[in-house]
Design an enzyme around this catalytic site. Structure first.
Site, short mmCIF file in Angstrom:
data_model
loop_
_atom_site.label_atom_id
_atom_site.label_comp_id
_atom_site.label_asym_id
_atom_site.label_seq_id
_atom_site.Cartn_x
_atom_site.Cartn_y
_atom_site.Cartn_z
CB CYS A 126 -0.93 0.13 1.23
SG CYS A 126 -1.85 1.58 1.23
CG ASN A 188 -1.25 -2.03 -4.17
OD1 ASN A 188 -2.05 -1.41 -4.80
ND2 ASN A 188 -1.22 -2.63 -2.87
#
Lengths: 300, 254
Positions: A126, A188
């Site tokens: 993240c 991601n």
């Protein structure tokens, strides 16, 4: 003919998943969730997190940049309040887990023994938190340590969601495999910065993560590259908006795909991707995906 | 709440009300049947990925099977929307958001500023006959003081304010609102307009409850992306696509 895909000990009825952070906990649109291969929850951390100050989203031609910052109720509230409500979901449930130390990943994974949880996706990537997350994902050694720590606490299917920010995902994919991962998710969001006219960072979290169609060619490149070099099931993700996009990722080597940003535009997007993908399958094989996954490399 | 679906709706009329302000009527029976004051629609303005996201617009009015949106062109997305032709179809997601609560107070002061006047019309239609209403509308100038006739047809006589003094009170609409509300300590205020206007109302009228439509960057509008965070005074955030867009402003940081 079957459309199902097996990863670790989990059989997914079809290869289309709703991506983490773009589908809540799968409860808002059950008519969609129930027909997908599975859903990936918002990232769960050991402690509750408020997330980043607004604005949390910026738009540019072809994509968005978000800086939600892992807002989530934390492990205990998720376990007690959210998970029981997810019992009624008919699809596979993958819990996305984020942490700030390898031990946090292990604790969260270890405490989620419920049969409702089919698999875990470790979010080592993240970009929206200052420590942990993305930084872990840039270090193959940390990826291996975190994966091992989680593996030691669960027998459930373990997926590691990798970043392509400042690291070759081939190295981190190998690390995840060494740590005991059953599969990797690629990729991601990528780091992104948006500025106001006066030069001030637009997003409350300063920078954010780029997603959407603009990401797709690079994500596809990463899937193709890792598929050629590492023997691990890949879940492809990055700007998938249509069945053809999903097929591209499978051709490049993904055995499952995730639909993310498209769901923000249309809650039916992931289901539409699955129905469109299904149309493209010839239907002459025992497994629908036999001739499809990794087909691109046959042209090398 | 039943989960929202998208639908294609035919554009019945689309015209400019003032410089950069447009009125759009669409035929959307499912939405017209279920939409409540405070709800908004997320409007798709492009077929492809530019812009990727929809544009959230509050419902201004409903008549039969038709829904009215009144919006201001503020950027590329709304400019693209303004070019949609009568007879063409438009992709709408909704109704979204939580219906605006009816304030329990007998007396309600309504305050609309600029394009913020638009969503108040449908809300006021619901409150007429149920509450004693005083309506204040403000804008830059007379031509941007939209929907006066519609408020008038509800039997209301809105008090007006313009920045340039071309109609009504010269100055911000908050000035006549504050003067009137000082006399009505047991009223609630429902407001929609620029943030400084909302903040001024909350600050000057405290502890009078001020309910308001809040605007913030939206992702999905349907509660799944957690992008529309509004800071609470007590810490943490609310997702205003789920708990708003009409929220009690006394409890949030504007």
């Amino acid at each position: 003919m079957t459309y199902s895909v097996r990863i670790g000990g989990t059989t997914f009825p079809n290869p289309v998943l709703a991506a983490s952070g773009t589908w809540g906990f799968g409860l808002s649109f059950r008519r969609v969730s129930d027909r997908l291969g599975g859903i990936v929850t918002k990232g769960i951390t050991l402690e509750p997190r408020d997330g980043n100050p607004p604005p949390r989203i910026h738009e540019f031609p072809g994509g968005i940049i978000n800086s939600v910052g892992l807002e989530n109720p934390g492990l205990e509230a998720f376990r007690r309040q959210v998970l029981p409500a997810m019992d009624k979901l008919k699809c596979r449930v993958i819990v996305n887990v984020a942490g700030f130390t390898p031990g946090e990943y292990a604790t969260v994974v270890g405490r989620l023994r419920s049969r409702r949880v089919d698999a875990f996706e470790l979010n080592v990537s993240c970009p929206n938190v200052r420590t942990g997350g993305g930084a872990f994902g840039q270090s193959p050694r940390m990826v291996e340590t975190i994966t091992k720590a989680a593996r030691s606490r669960t027998n459930k299917t373990l997926i590691v969601k990798l970043t392509a920010n400042f690291v070759d995902p081939v190295d981190t994919a190998r690390a995840a495999v060494n740590g005991g991962a059953d599969a990797v998710t690629l990729i991601n969001t990528l780091h992104g910065l948006a500025l106001g006219q006066d030069g001030r960072p637009f997003l409350g979290g300063r920078s954010g993560g780029i997603s959407g169609p603009a990401l797709r060619p690079f994500a596809l490149f990463c899937v193709d590259r890792v598929a050629a070099k590492v023997d691990v099931p890949i879940i492809g993700s990055g700007g998938i908006m249509s069945g053809q996009d999903a097929l591209d990722f499978m051709n490049a080597g993904a055995c499952l795909v995730q639909v993310g940003t498209a769901s923000l535009v249309d809650p039916d997007a992931a289901l539409r991707v699955w129905l469109e993908l299904k149309q493209t399958v010839p239907g002459s094989r025992a497994s629908a995906w036999e001739d499809i996954v990794g087909r691109t490399r046959r042209f090398d | 709440m039943k989960s929202a679906t998208s639908c294609l709706a035919e554009i019945e009329s689309h015209r400019q009300l003032a410089d950069g302000i447009y009125s759009l009527w669409v035929k959307a029976p499912r939405i017209a049947r279920s939409v409540r004051p405070g709800n908004f629609l997320n409007v798709r303005v492009a077929d492809g990925p530019d812009p990727v996201l929809r544009r959230p617009i509050s419902v201004c009015d409903v008549k039969g099977w038709s829904v009215r949106l009144v919006y201001r062109v503020v950027g590329r997305g709304t400019r693209m929307l303004s070019r949609f032709q009568v007879g063409s179809e438009i992709d709408l997601l909704g109704p979204l958001g939580k219906p605006a609560p009816r304030p329990p107070e007998r007396e309600v002061v309504i305050c609309g500023g600029g394009i913020g006047i638009a969503p108040l019309l449908y809300l006021v239609r619901d409150l007429v006959g149920r509450r004693r209403l005083t309506v204040f509308l403000g804008a830059k100038n007379r031509s941007e003081l939209i929907l006066r006739r519609e408020f008038g047809s509800l039997g209301l006589r809105p008090r007006l304010a313009t920045d340039d003094g071309s109609t009504g009170h010269k100055g911000p609409v908050t000035e006549p609102v504050l003067a009137a509300a000082a006399a009505a300590r047991h009223a609630a205020v429902v407001a929609c307009g620029p943030r400084p206007m909302l903040a001024e109302l909350v600050r000057s009228l405290d502890p009078v409850p001020v309910w308001g439509f809040v605007e913030e960057r939206l992702g999905c509008g349907s509660g799944i992306c957690y992008c529309c965070a509004l800071p609470k005074k007590s810490g943490g955030y609310i997702r205003f696509c789920q708990e708003g867009p009409v929220v009690r402003l006394n409890g949030v940081l504007l």
